[in-house]
Design a protein around this motif. Structure first.
Motif, PDB file in Angstrom:
ATOM      1  N   SER A  74       5.153   6.034   0.238  1.00 36.11           N
ATOM      2  CA  SER A  74       4.676   6.976   1.251  1.00 36.11           C
ATOM      3  C   SER A  74       5.506   6.859   2.526  1.00 36.11           C
ATOM      4  CB  SER A  74       3.201   6.722   1.558  1.00 36.11           C
ATOM      5  OG  SER A  74       3.008   5.383   1.976  1.00 36.11           O
ATOM      6  N   GLU A  75       6.023   5.665   2.779  1.00 37.62           N
ATOM      7  CA  GLU A  75       6.879   5.424   3.945  1.00 37.62           C
ATOM      8  C   GLU A  75       7.583   4.090   3.733  1.00 37.62           C
ATOM      9  OE1 GLU A  75       4.498   4.862   7.512  1.00 37.62           O
ATOM     10  OE2 GLU A  75       2.809   4.240   6.279  1.00 37.62           O
ATOM     11  N   ILE A 116      11.194   7.903  -0.184  1.00 33.00           N
ATOM     12  CA  ILE A 116       9.947   8.386   0.384  1.00 33.00           C
ATOM     13  C   ILE A 116       9.525   9.645  -0.377  1.00 33.00           C
ATOM     14  CG2 ILE A 116       8.941   9.471   2.433  1.00 33.00           C
ATOM     15  CD1 ILE A 116      10.357   7.443   4.128  1.00 33.00           C
ATOM     16  N   ALA A 117       8.225   9.768  -0.652  1.00 37.54           N
ATOM     17  CA  ALA A 117       7.687  10.924  -1.375  1.00 37.54           C
ATOM     18  C   ALA A 117       8.237  12.219  -0.790  1.00 37.54           C
ATOM     19  CB  ALA A 117       6.163  10.916  -1.308  1.00 37.54           C
ATOM     20  N   GLY A 118       8.656  13.117  -1.676  1.00 39.64           N
ATOM     21  CA  GLY A 118       9.211  14.397  -1.260  1.00 39.64           C
ATOM     22  C   GLY A 118      10.731  14.392  -1.148  1.00 39.64           C
ATOM     23  N   HIS A 119      11.355  13.230  -1.212  1.00 36.09           N
ATOM     24  CA  HIS A 119      12.823  13.156  -1.134  1.00 36.09           C
ATOM     25  C   HIS A 119      13.417  13.919  -2.311  1.00 36.09           C
ATOM     26  CE1 HIS A 119      16.879  11.532  -0.976  1.00 36.09           C
ATOM     27  NE2 HIS A 119      16.591  11.019   0.215  1.00 36.09           N
ATOM     28  N   GLY A 120      14.455  14.679  -2.079  1.00 35.76           N
ATOM     29  CA  GLY A 120      15.076  15.508  -3.111  1.00 35.76           C
ATOM     30  C   GLY A 120      15.582  14.742  -4.315  1.00 35.76           C
ATOM     31  N   ALA A 160       0.808  -1.225   0.000  1.00 33.18           N
ATOM     32  CA  ALA A 160       0.000   0.000   0.000  1.00 33.18           C
ATOM     33  C   ALA A 160       0.838   1.272   0.000  1.00 33.18           C
ATOM     34  CB  ALA A 160      -0.939   0.001   1.205  1.00 33.18           C
ATOM     35  N   GLU A 161       2.107   1.177   0.395  1.00 31.15           N
ATOM     36  CA  GLU A 161       2.917   2.402   0.428  1.00 31.15           C
ATOM     37  C   GLU A 161       3.431   2.817  -0.953  1.00 31.15           C
ATOM     38  OE1 GLU A 161       6.109  -0.673   1.821  1.00 31.15           O
ATOM     39  OE2 GLU A 161       3.956  -0.450   2.029  1.00 31.15           O
TER      40      GLU A 161
END
Length: 168
Positions: free
Chosen positions: A60-61, A106-110, A31-32
């Protein structure tokens, strides 16, 4: 000492290999899983590359990493050293030759935006694509210490290009 594989002319089968592997690994992220991208040189039509399919998995994680590692192992992957916080790495070799690399961020990682932007620049700009290909072939021809040397010598070009793009 050699690279993990020899640089080859672009192979139109590389996107298909990505799609096949994307399906194989998907259930290992549950699900992530948010999205999966084909990145790296094999994702750029016309660019010579080591025939190693680079995959970027955005999650997501990081949940139940032990179970994920076991699943990936059943597919022939080995967990490598984390490349940074929340940037995990898996590699797959077949008969001693690297075939796939998976970056799990993880989402948002540069690194997500950086990898996608670099891929897109190479796809969109023939001049940059040619410069990068010339650099890769020159580094391969002069390589004496293996993959770490190759990557270390590519990094300044990539960093300078990405810094220039941020300024625009």
């Amino acid at each position: 000492m050699t690279l993990t594989s020899k640089i080859s002319p672009y192979d139109p089968q590389w996107p298909l290999l990505f799609t096949t592997e994307k399906r194989r690994i998907a259930k290992g992220f549950g699900a992530e899983l948010i999205e999966t991208h084909h990145v790296g040189s094999t994702a750029v039509p016309g660019l010579c590359a080591k025939p190693e399919i680079d995959i970027l998995v955005v999650v997501s994680e990081h949940v139940n990493e032990a179970a994920r590692g076991e699943f990936m192992h059943t597919l022939g992957y080995v967990r490598g050293t984390d490349l940074s916080i929340d940037h995990h790495f898996y590699r797959r070799d077949v008969d001693g030759v690297r075939t796939h690399k998976i970056h799990v961020c993880i989402a948002g990682h540069g690194q997500i935006a950086r990898m996608l932007r670099f891929r897109d620049l190479l796809r969109e700009n023939g001049s940059i694509r040619q410069q990068y290909q010339d650099l890769k072939l020159r580094l391969e021809a002069n390589n004496r210490e293996g993959i770490a040397e190759y990557l270390a010598h590519k990094a300044p070009y990539i960093d300078a290009l990405m810094d220039t793009q941020l300024e625009e």
